[in-house]
Design a protein around this motif. Structure first.
Motif, PDB file in Angstrom:
ATOM      1  N   LEU A 130      -6.124  -4.764 -12.383  1.00 34.91           N
ATOM      2  CA  LEU A 130      -6.875  -4.166 -10.580  1.00 34.91           C
ATOM      3  C   LEU A 130      -5.569  -3.461 -10.331  1.00 34.91           C
ATOM      4  O   LEU A 130      -4.260  -4.144  -9.901  1.00 34.91           O
ATOM      5  N   LEU A 131      -5.380  -2.161  -9.943  1.00 30.04           N
ATOM      6  CA  LEU A 131      -4.324  -1.292  -9.398  1.00 30.04           C
ATOM      7  C   LEU A 131      -4.842  -0.860  -8.031  1.00 30.04           C
ATOM      8  O   LEU A 131      -5.999  -0.335  -8.029  1.00 30.04           O
ATOM      9  N   LEU A 132      -4.092  -1.072  -7.232  1.00 28.98           N
ATOM     10  CA  LEU A 132      -4.139  -0.363  -5.706  1.00 28.98           C
ATOM     11  C   LEU A 132      -3.133   0.827  -5.384  1.00 28.98           C
ATOM     12  O   LEU A 132      -1.945   0.400  -5.602  1.00 28.98           O
ATOM     13  N   THR A 133      -3.606   2.035  -5.360  1.00 27.90           N
ATOM     14  CA  THR A 133      -2.693   3.065  -4.921  1.00 27.90           C
ATOM     15  C   THR A 133      -3.085   3.648  -3.909  1.00 27.90           C
ATOM     16  O   THR A 133      -4.016   3.112  -2.975  1.00 27.90           O
ATOM     17  N   THR A 147      -8.538   2.142  -5.494  1.00 25.16           N
ATOM     18  CA  THR A 147      -8.528   0.890  -6.074  1.00 25.16           C
ATOM     19  C   THR A 147      -9.051   1.325  -7.469  1.00 25.16           C
ATOM     20  O   THR A 147     -10.260   2.006  -7.544  1.00 25.16           O
ATOM     21  N   HIS A 148      -8.619   0.776  -8.440  1.00 26.15           N
ATOM     22  CA  HIS A 148      -8.784   1.261  -9.837  1.00 26.15           C
ATOM     23  C   HIS A 148      -8.809  -0.255 -10.952  1.00 26.15           C
ATOM     24  O   HIS A 148      -7.895  -0.879 -10.666  1.00 26.15           O
ATOM     25  N   VAL A 149      -9.755  -0.305 -11.700  1.00 23.32           N
ATOM     26  CA  VAL A 149      -9.946  -1.048 -12.492  1.00 23.32           C
ATOM     27  C   VAL A 149      -9.237  -0.572 -13.839  1.00 23.32           C
ATOM     28  O   VAL A 149     -10.251   0.526 -14.384  1.00 23.32           O
ATOM     29  N   ALA A 200     -11.370   2.239 -16.169  1.00 25.95           N
ATOM     30  CA  ALA A 200     -12.832   1.489 -15.977  1.00 25.95           C
ATOM     31  C   ALA A 200     -13.269   1.839 -14.956  1.00 25.95           C
ATOM     32  O   ALA A 200     -14.704   2.155 -15.037  1.00 25.95           O
ATOM     33  N   TYR A 201     -12.796   1.809 -13.844  1.00 25.87           N
ATOM     34  CA  TYR A 201     -13.505   2.048 -12.528  1.00 25.87           C
ATOM     35  C   TYR A 201     -12.775   2.504 -11.482  1.00 25.87           C
ATOM     36  O   TYR A 201     -11.265   1.963 -11.579  1.00 25.87           O
ATOM     37  N   ALA A 202     -13.073   2.974 -10.474  1.00 22.27           N
ATOM     38  CA  ALA A 202     -12.307   3.736  -9.300  1.00 22.27           C
ATOM     39  C   ALA A 202     -13.208   3.859  -8.040  1.00 22.27           C
ATOM     40  O   ALA A 202     -14.228   4.082  -8.401  1.00 22.27           O
ATOM     41  N   VAL A 203     -12.427   3.398  -6.910  1.00 19.67           N
ATOM     42  CA  VAL A 203     -13.132   3.681  -5.649  1.00 19.67           C
ATOM     43  C   VAL A 203     -12.205   4.168  -4.776  1.00 19.67           C
ATOM     44  O   VAL A 203     -11.033   3.634  -4.552  1.00 19.67           O
ATOM     45  N   ALA A 204     -12.729   5.232  -3.850  1.00 21.22           N
ATOM     46  CA  ALA A 204     -11.557   5.705  -2.905  1.00 21.22           C
ATOM     47  C   ALA A 204     -11.268   4.610  -2.062  1.00 21.22           C
ATOM     48  O   ALA A 204     -12.314   3.968  -1.429  1.00 21.22           O
ATOM     49  N   ARG A 205     -10.189   4.496  -1.654  1.00 15.87           N
ATOM     50  CA  ARG A 205      -9.619   3.631  -0.502  1.00 15.87           C
ATOM     51  C   ARG A 205     -10.497   3.522   0.994  1.00 15.87           C
ATOM     52  O   ARG A 205     -11.100   2.654   1.390  1.00 15.87           O
ATOM     53  N   THR A 264      -1.558  -9.757  -1.913  1.00 16.82           N
ATOM     54  CA  THR A 264      -0.945  -8.542  -1.585  1.00 16.82           C
ATOM     55  C   THR A 264      -2.054  -7.488  -1.427  1.00 16.82           C
ATOM     56  O   THR A 264      -2.045  -6.482  -0.853  1.00 16.82           O
ATOM     57  N   LEU A 265      -3.142  -7.558  -2.450  1.00 14.30           N
ATOM     58  CA  LEU A 265      -4.206  -6.605  -2.362  1.00 14.30           C
ATOM     59  C   LEU A 265      -4.922  -6.827  -0.946  1.00 14.30           C
ATOM     60  O   LEU A 265      -5.179  -5.549  -0.349  1.00 14.30           O
TER      61      LEU A 265
END
Length: 89
Positions: free
Chosen positions: A2-5, A9-11, A30-35, A73-74
């Motif tokens: 899981l990445l937070l940019t 947020t991205h998987v 695999a997946y992304a959603v705008a913050r 942190t997330l």
């Protein structure tokens, strides 16, 4: 993974070697959603340590379990965190 940019947020799928210690091959998105489309985050530690509920702008939600450290942190990255006893809306 899981990445937070800054943008969202991205998987990301990362294959690991059979011993589970090394990356084995390319990662795949695999997946992304705008913050801004994540409207709330709820710590569900009362259910299981490392569990969070995430609410989205369209009214849907998902429960995510983070089995390893670093998940706090997330949670701190989002301004609207709900307590487990608080209402969603």
């Amino acid at each position: 993974m899981l990445l937070l940019t800054r943008g969202g947020t991205h998987v990301v799928r990362v294959r690991v070697s059979s011993d589970g210690k090394r990356a084995a091959g390319a990662a795949g998105h695999a997946y992304a959603v705008a913050r801004q489309d994540i409207t709330w985050l709820r710590d569900r530690g009362e259910v299981r340590h490392g569990t969070h509920g995430t609410g989205f702008a369209d009214g849907s939600w998902a429960t995510v379990f983070f089995p390893l450290g670093g998940w706090s942190t997330l949670a701190k990255a989002f301004p609207h965190r709900l307590r487990h006893t608080g209402p969603i809306a």
